[in-house]
Every structure is written in structure tokens, then in C-alpha cells.
Design a protein around this motif. Structure first.
Motif, PDB file in Angstrom:
ATOM      1  N   ALA A   1       0.963  -1.198  -0.243  1.00  0.00           N
ATOM      2  CA  ALA A   1      -0.069  -0.066  -0.010  1.00  0.00           C
ATOM      3  C   ALA A   1       0.518   1.580  -0.059  1.00  0.00           C
ATOM      4  CB  ALA A   1      -1.248   0.186   1.050  1.00  0.00           C
ATOM      5  N   TYR A   2       0.521   2.417  -0.891  1.00  0.00           N
ATOM      6  CA  TYR A   2       0.994   3.824  -0.916  1.00  0.00           C
ATOM      7  C   TYR A   2       0.576   4.449  -0.074  1.00  0.00           C
ATOM      8  CZ  TYR A   2       1.400   2.857  -5.941  1.00  0.00           C
ATOM      9  OH  TYR A   2       1.379   1.724  -6.986  1.00  0.00           O
ATOM     10  N   THR A   3       1.597   4.901   0.771  1.00  0.00           N
ATOM     11  CA  THR A   3       2.120   6.081   1.969  1.00  0.00           C
ATOM     12  C   THR A   3       1.244   7.560   1.341  1.00  0.00           C
ATOM     13  OG1 THR A   3       4.350   6.830   1.660  1.00  0.00           O
ATOM     14  CG2 THR A   3       4.014   4.694   3.240  1.00  0.00           C
ATOM     15  N   THR A   4       1.191   8.308   2.233  1.00  0.00           N
ATOM     16  CA  THR A   4       0.614   9.756   1.859  1.00  0.00           C
ATOM     17  C   THR A   4       0.769  10.646   2.894  1.00  0.00           C
ATOM     18  OG1 THR A   4      -1.265   9.359   2.767  1.00  0.00           O
ATOM     19  CG2 THR A   4      -1.928   7.779   0.955  1.00  0.00           C
ATOM     20  N   SER A   5       0.697  11.753   2.520  1.00  0.00           N
ATOM     21  CA  SER A   5       0.942  12.290   2.623  1.00  0.00           C
ATOM     22  C   SER A   5       0.057  12.527   4.250  1.00  0.00           C
ATOM     23  CB  SER A   5       0.714  14.713   2.576  1.00  0.00           C
ATOM     24  OG  SER A   5      -0.676  14.410   2.306  1.00  0.00           O
ATOM     25  N   HIS A   6       0.696  13.400   5.227  1.00  0.00           N
ATOM     26  CA  HIS A   6      -0.319  13.712   7.267  1.00  0.00           C
ATOM     27  C   HIS A   6       0.380  11.849   7.608  1.00  0.00           C
ATOM     28  CE1 HIS A   6      -1.030  17.283   6.100  1.00  0.00           C
ATOM     29  NE2 HIS A   6      -1.567  17.030   4.913  1.00  0.00           N
ATOM     30  N   ASP A   7       1.168  11.326   7.452  1.00  0.00           N
ATOM     31  CA  ASP A   7       0.931   9.772   7.914  1.00  0.00           C
ATOM     32  C   ASP A   7      -0.035   8.640   7.726  1.00  0.00           C
ATOM     33  OD1 ASP A   7       2.529   7.988   9.186  1.00  0.00           O
ATOM     34  OD2 ASP A   7       1.375   8.635  11.208  1.00  0.00           O
ATOM     35  N   GLY A   8      -0.418   8.910   6.556  1.00  0.00           N
ATOM     36  CA  GLY A   8      -1.574   8.075   6.039  1.00  0.00           C
ATOM     37  C   GLY A   8      -1.235   7.101   4.699  1.00  0.00           C
ATOM     38  N   VAL A   9      -2.009   5.550   4.697  1.00  0.00           N
ATOM     39  CA  VAL A   9      -1.582   4.688   4.396  1.00  0.00           C
ATOM     40  C   VAL A   9      -2.818   4.663   3.203  1.00  0.00           C
ATOM     41  CG1 VAL A   9      -0.722   1.901   4.185  1.00  0.00           C
ATOM     42  CG2 VAL A   9       0.437   3.975   6.135  1.00  0.00           C
ATOM     43  N   MET A  10      -3.147   3.649   2.236  1.00  0.00           N
ATOM     44  CA  MET A  10      -4.294   3.410   1.511  1.00  0.00           C
ATOM     45  C   MET A  10      -4.393   2.524   2.226  1.00  0.00           C
ATOM     46  SD  MET A  10      -4.109   6.001  -1.309  1.00  0.00           S
ATOM     47  CE  MET A  10      -4.888   5.111  -2.652  1.00  0.00           C
ATOM     48  N   ARG A  11      -5.384   2.469   1.714  1.00  0.00           N
ATOM     49  CA  ARG A  11      -6.421   1.035   2.397  1.00  0.00           C
ATOM     50  C   ARG A  11      -6.507   0.574   0.557  1.00  0.00           C
ATOM     51  NH1 ARG A  11     -10.135   2.879   7.039  1.00  0.00           N
ATOM     52  NH2 ARG A  11     -10.230   4.703   7.218  1.00  0.00           N
ATOM     53  N   ALA A  12      -6.840  -0.801   1.178  1.00  0.00           N
ATOM     54  CA  ALA A  12      -6.403  -1.222  -0.346  1.00  0.00           C
ATOM     55  C   ALA A  12      -8.681  -1.913  -0.010  1.00  0.00           C
ATOM     56  CB  ALA A  12      -6.044  -3.252  -0.321  1.00  0.00           C
ATOM     57  N   GLY A  13      -9.297  -2.640  -0.915  1.00  0.00           N
ATOM     58  CA  GLY A  13     -10.203  -3.231  -1.445  1.00  0.00           C
ATOM     59  C   GLY A  13     -11.419  -2.151  -1.813  1.00  0.00           C
ATOM     60  N   VAL A  14     -10.653  -0.516  -1.653  1.00  0.00           N
ATOM     61  CA  VAL A  14     -11.957   0.157  -2.188  1.00  0.00           C
ATOM     62  C   VAL A  14     -12.481   0.633  -3.335  1.00  0.00           C
ATOM     63  CG1 VAL A  14     -12.197   3.085  -1.631  1.00  0.00           C
ATOM     64  CG2 VAL A  14     -10.851   1.019   0.254  1.00  0.00           C
ATOM     65  N   PHE A  15     -11.093   0.637  -4.146  1.00  0.00           N
ATOM     66  CA  PHE A  15     -10.850   0.832  -5.803  1.00  0.00           C
ATOM     67  C   PHE A  15     -10.487  -0.166  -6.403  1.00  0.00           C
ATOM     68  CE2 PHE A  15     -12.154   5.590  -3.908  1.00  0.00           C
ATOM     69  CZ  PHE A  15     -13.041   5.516  -4.219  1.00  0.00           C
TER      70      PHE A  15
END
Length: 637
Positions: A45-59
Motif C-alpha cells: 500500500a502506498y503511503t500518503t501525506s500526513h502519515d496516511g496509508v492507502m486502504r486496500a479493497g476500496v477502488f
């Protein structure tokens, strides 16, 4: 025409066997849909700004839905509720979709809706450079063409409203689909390098199929059309540069170009991203720390990634870099504050009756009717574990004291007390109606010597609360009822020394509040509050002093002072616990002092059987400071 180009390429690719998955990925590789993948990432899963992580199984993104039987079984297990087909009618007619079980289908024709008249439909290529130029112009048109923007607007609004996992696709799953994925990843906060890497991954996923397609063409034709079968960084970059040129930023493109609301953008981001830490969460302790943890945990509930007040609040907080104080209000600290306040009300009742309780000024068989009006305030400064709180109370009590013998007197009273407790954005009103009973026994006589005091009180309680959560989350309101009981036992000694009547005593006090659990209403973050059942045990020391009366006209004035000390025994902390969507949160009362002191002065005026008086006192303990006062009147008969 451009539609014919995509359709022709589709027919070419369908004649070639699809590539098979070569590596183990987070998302299953499908034999009949080689460009099927989760936009959350490829190997992780990709990381995002603000200490985020992409959720799997959404799109999910894909090329045309032509699954094998095994592929379809896999798709059926992914919970896909919506399929968005971005192709033209002719493409669809040539290769109809095979849908996962239970999925709804929506066609959103992107390139068939062009209105700009831009020259992106010429397919008379004589060189690969011309083909590349056409692909770059197509990506620019995704931004500049009003008709395409209108269709992309429909698509992103639909994706935001999807109930489950959503799949979007075109024919090859690379251009219309690639632009959609890039925009979604940008909304999520994925960095530009990763967005480009995700776009170019099409070349890896479809390498075998593209190679077979080119091998089936004449060499000269393959050289010209090879740029159309894969993707190049310049294609996506052309679209991104057009965003900058026309709108200045991706955010402006989304809002001005596509007409997406901030709420929709936040819903899409909430669907795609989970944040590991929230703004300012690191270092938070106590109630605020528990509140921030709850706000983070709510990302895994149906409130996240939907058109909810919570999702809008959280995404706004991420952008603003602050939780805005909601971390302190969300947990319901006021309920713990109210329970703590109520546990100290039995002491207030005892103090209200105290000037008339001993009966030492009465003759055997004589009685006294009395009343006392009281008011008080206590404020507790904020600390590492709780926000500051304040308590206001006012009440009235009526009673009668009877002296039965030289050694024994008793008293009884009824009254009410209205309390208001505020803290951490909340406010609770408590209405208490109570009965008080007590007696004093002095083996050598009530006027002097050793004595024993016993007091008890019991009351019925109405409770109403409201919490202004802040952050656009509304007001949570709740009401309940319960009981409050208390009892004390003290051993003291009464003496006269140099015109001063002293009465030191030592004792114990027990108080208990039983408040029925209740469910708040009025906010998405309204809590189900557990029963508040708390007991407070304490050791009590008091010293009363009455000075020699002096005359003022027909009245006899008696000044006095009283000091007291109360030490909580055992666990002195008062907590409340609430629940929200299966999550628990505990809050501690701001008043967290094991020791409390009070000191007051009083003045009683007597005119025959009539007595009136007043008392003021100061309260203190740790971070808590307050004052109380009362007016008293009595008549002996």
C-alpha cells in the motif's frame, strides 16, 4: 475518430492471449483482465501525506471486464458493489462487460462527450511521434474539454457514493482509467513520483499482451502504433501540466474544473486513506489522549469515507493540522465530572444541617425548626489527564431538631439541590431531592464532653447533559436518573476554653451515586454511557469554634469559625465509560484530589427563640478552588 481508435485497439488486443501473473501481489492477478489492480498499490500500500496509508479493497482499476471463470470467482469475493464503465457505446458493444455477482453497472462515456473541438481524433499517423502527440493531447483534453470534465465529475461523485468496493475501467485500462487513478491518488495525498509509477505500471501488467499484439502487426505498423498500446510518462504529465496551466493546482481542477464539493473530495480521501496518527496526537495524555485515540479508531467505522459530519471534521483536521479541541470533548468527561460532584454532595448536606444538628442549645423536650439556603462554586484547573471543570450548586433545606434527653438529640431534614457541572465542552444539570437524618449522643451531656455524631442522607436524582463537540459535530444530549446516598460517623469532644467553645471531631464518610446508563442523542458521536456507579470513602477531621456572644441592640451575635479536612481512602479517581460503534472510551473527572480543605466563618444572631445567620467558606484541594455560602434561620419551641 478517437472512439474508433479505442475500439480498434480493443479488437486487436482481444485476439491475443492475456498475460499471466508472475509475482505474488496484494491484489490477485487475473488471467482475463491483465490490467486489473487495486489503486492502493502494487506490491504494498502506498503511503500518503500526513502519515496516511492507502486502504486496500476500496477502488479497483481494470481494462475491459473479460474475466475467465476463475477470474470471476475471484472478483465475486472482493465485495465489488459498483462497476463504472468509461467506454463509448461502440466499445461496449464490441466487448460487453461480465460483471461480478451483485454489482451494479453504470456507463460514463468519457471521450464520447468531447465538446471542445480539440483535434484529438486524428488517427492518420505516419510516425510514432504523431501517436505520442495524440496521446498527450488526449490527456490534456481530460482537463481542458468541458464535456470530458462533466463526465469525470459524474464519475468522481459516483465513486464517492459507492456503498462497497468500486471498479472503474475502460478498454485497455490505461488512459481514461489511468487519469482517473492519478486524480484519485492525488486526492489521497500520494506523492507525484508514486503517482507516475502507478501510471507506468500498466506497461508491466500488460507487457505480454502488448508484445503479442505488436508481434501480430507488420513491423512498420507496429513501430507507429506501439506508443498507443502502452503508456509513457509524457502522456500523464501532459494532463498534469494542463491542470497547472488552466487551474494552478489539482485542488482547483477538482473544485473549479470538475465542480466537486469539498465534502465529496473528503469522502473520497476518507475512503482511500487511513491515518496512523492524527494532528497533535503525539504526546497527548489522559482524557485528550483517549479522545484522540477514539477519533483515530473511528476511521475504521461506517462514519469514515462517507458523507458524515465525522468524516468532514477529520479530513478538515488533517488539512488544518489540528484536532481543534474535539479530542477533549469527544469522550464525555462531563459525565465523570458530574459523578465526582455528586459524590461530594453528602458532605454539603451535612454542612448545611451542622449549625442545628447537635441540639445543645435546646432544653430537654424542646424542638427547633430551621432552614438553610446554600450556594457554592468549585473550579478545577486543567491538568495532563483532564480539561478544567467548574461546579455550581444552589439549594434549600428545611429541618427540625429535637432534644430527647440530656445525652441525646436527633434531627431530620428535607431539601433540594440544583447543580450545574461544566467541563470539556459539556454541561450537566443535576436536580437532587433528598432526605437527611442524624443524631448526636453524648454520655456526659450534650453541652460538654465526648460525643458521637451519626448522619445519613438519601436522594433521588434527575440528570440531563449536553456536550458541544465542536468541529461541526453537533451537540450530544442525554438524560438519566438515579440515587445518591451518604452516611458519616464522627467522634468528637466539646469543650469551653477562655470563652471559646471548641468542638474537634474525627470521622469517616461514605457516599455513593447510582446513575442509570443512557444513550445520548443529537450527534453522530453521541455516546452510549454506562451506568455511573461510584463510591467515595474518606476520613474527615473538623474543628468548630464559637466565640463569646456580644450584644447588638436586642440581638445576641455569636461569631464562629470552622475548618475541615477530608482525605479520600482507596481509589479516589472517578471515571465514566462510553461506547460508540463498538469502541470504548474512558474519561476521568477533573477533580482528582485525595485531600480537600475548607475553612469558613459564620455569624449567628439570636433574638429570643428566633435565630438567623450566614456563613461563607473557602474550599481548596490540589488544582481545585472554590467558595460556598449559606443563609440560615431557625425558631425554637
Amino acid at each position: 475518430m478517437l472512439q474508433r481508435l479505442f475500439c480498434s485497439l480493443s479488437l486487436l488486443t482481444l485476439g491475443i492471449s492475456a498475460a499471466h501473473a508472475a509475482d505474488a501481489l496484494d491484489t490477485p492477478r487475473l488471467a482475463g483482465m491483465d490490467n486489473f489492480r487495486d489503486i492502493a498499490g502494487t506490491t504494498s500500500a502506498y503511503t500518503t501525506s500526513h502519515d496516511g496509508v492507502m486502504r486496500a479493497g476500496v477502488f479497483y482499476r481494470a481494462n475491459a471486464l473479460t474475466p475467465t471463470a476463475a477470474d470471476l470467482a475471484v472478483l465475486n469475493g472482493l465485495g465489488i458493489s459498483d462497476v463504472y464503465d468509461l467506454r463509448t457505446p461502440s466499445e461496449i458493444a464490441a466487448t460487453p462487460d461480465t460483471l461480478p455477482a451483485g454489482a451494479s453497472y453504470t456507463n460514463i462515456d468519457i471521450i464520447g462527450s468531447t465538446t471542445s473541438g480539440a483535434d484529438i481524433t486524428n488517427i492518420s499517423f505516419t510516425s510514432a511521434d504523431q501517436a505520442r502527440a495524440m496521446m498527450q493531447e488526449t490527456n490534456r483534453a481530460f482537463v481542458s474539454d468541458a464535456g470530458m470534465r462533466g463526465q469525470f465529475s459524474v464519475l468522481f461523485n459516483e465513486l464517492a457514493s459507492a456503498d462497497g468496493a468500486a471498479l472503474f475501467h475502460c478498454t485497455a485500462g490505461k488512459d481514461r482509467t489511468g487519469w482517473t487513478a492519478a486524480v484519485l491518488l492525488s486526492i489521497a495525498g500520494v506523492d507525484d513520483t508514486t503517482i507516475m509509477s502507478n501510471y507506468l505500471a500498466t506497461n508491466d501488467y500488460t507487457a505480454a499482451r502488448v508484445a503479442a499484439t505488436l508481434a501480430a502487426m507488420p513491423a512498420s505498423m507496429a513501430q507507429v502504433y506501439a506508443p498507443l498500446l502502452g503508456v509513457e510518462a509524457s502522456y500523464l504529465q501532459a494532463g498534469l501540466d494542463e491542470v497547472t496551466a488552466e487551474y494552478g493546482s489539482m485542488d482547483n481542477y477538482l473544485k473549479q474544473g470538475l465542480g466537486l464539493s469539498q465534502e465529496t473530495i473528503y469522502v473520497l480521501r476518507g475512503k482511500m486513506v487511513r491515518y496512523g496518527t492524527l494532528p497533535g496526537e503525539t504526546g497527548l495524555l489522559g482524557n485528550a489522549g483517549a479522545g484522540a485515540q477514539l477519533l483515530g479508531q473511528l476511521q475504521d467505522t461506517p462514519l469514515s469515507g462517507t458523507y458524515s459530519a465525522y468524516n468532514y471534521y477529520l479530513q478538515s483536521a488533517i488539512d488544518a493540522g489540528t484536532l481543534g479541541g474535539v479530542e477533549a470533548t469527544v469522550g464525555g468527561q462531563v459525565h465523570a465530572d458530574a459523578a465526582s460532584y455528586l459524590l461530594r454532595q453528602s458532605a454539603m448536606i451535612d454542612r448545611a444541617a451542622s449549625p442545628f444538628a447537635d441540639g445543645s442549645d435546646l432544653k430537654v423536650g424542646q424542638s427547633r425548626l430551621w432552614s438553610t439556603a446554600l450556594a457554592g462554586y468549585l473550579g478545577t484547573d486543567g491538568s495532563a489527564h483532564a480539561a478544567s471543570s467548574n461546579e455550581h450548586s444552589q439549594g434549600l433545606m428545611f429541618g427540625m431538631t429535637q432534644r430527647f434527653s440530656e445525652q441525646l438529640s436527633a434531627h431530620a431534614g428535607v431539601g433540594y439541590s440544583n447543580g450545574n457541572v461544566g467541563g470539556a465542552g459539556g454541561e450537566a444539570d443535576t436536580d437532587l431531592a433528598f432526605l437527611s437524618l442524624g443524631a448526636r449522643f453524648a454520655p456526659g451531656g450534650l453541652e460538654q464532653g465526648l460525643f458521637i455524631d451519626a448522619d445519613a442522607s438519601a436522594g433521588y436524582l434527575d440528570y440531563a447533559s449536553k456536550r458541544e463537540l465542536g468541529g461541526g459535530l453537533g451537540t450530544a444530549k442525554g438524560d438519566s436518573h438515579g440515587t445518591l446516598t451518604g452516611a458519616s460517623l464522627a467522634l468528637g469532644y466539646r469543650m469551653n476554653t477562655a470563652g471559646v467553645e471548641l468542638e474537634p471531631s474525627l470521622g469517616v464518610r461514605v457516599s455513593r451515586v447510582d446513575l442509570a446508563g443512557f444513550t445520548e442523542k443529537g450527534s453522530e458521536l453521541a455516546l452510549q454511557v454506562d451506568d455511573l456507579q461510584e463510591t467515595r470513602r474518606s476520613a474527615v477531621a473538623n474543628l468548630k469554634a464559637s466565640f463569646t456572644p456580644f450584644a447588638m441592640g436586642s440581638w445576641q451575635l455569636v461569631p464562629g469559625v470552622e475548618v475541615g479536612y477530608e482525605h479520600a481512602l482507596g481509589d479516589h479517581q472517578v471515571d465514566s465509560e462510553g461506547h460508540l460503534l463498538g469502541l470504548d472510551i474512558q474519561q476521568r473527572a477533573a477533580f482528582d484530589n485525595r485531600d480537600q480543605f475548607n475553612a469558613g466563618v459564620n455569624l449567628m444572631a439570636h433574638l429570643g427563640a428566633l435565630s438567623v445567620g450566614a456563613e461563607v467558606a473557602a474550599l481548596s484541594g490540589g488544582d481545585s478552588h472554590g467558595a460556598s455560602g449559606s443563609l440560615k434561620a431557625s425558631y425554637a419551641f
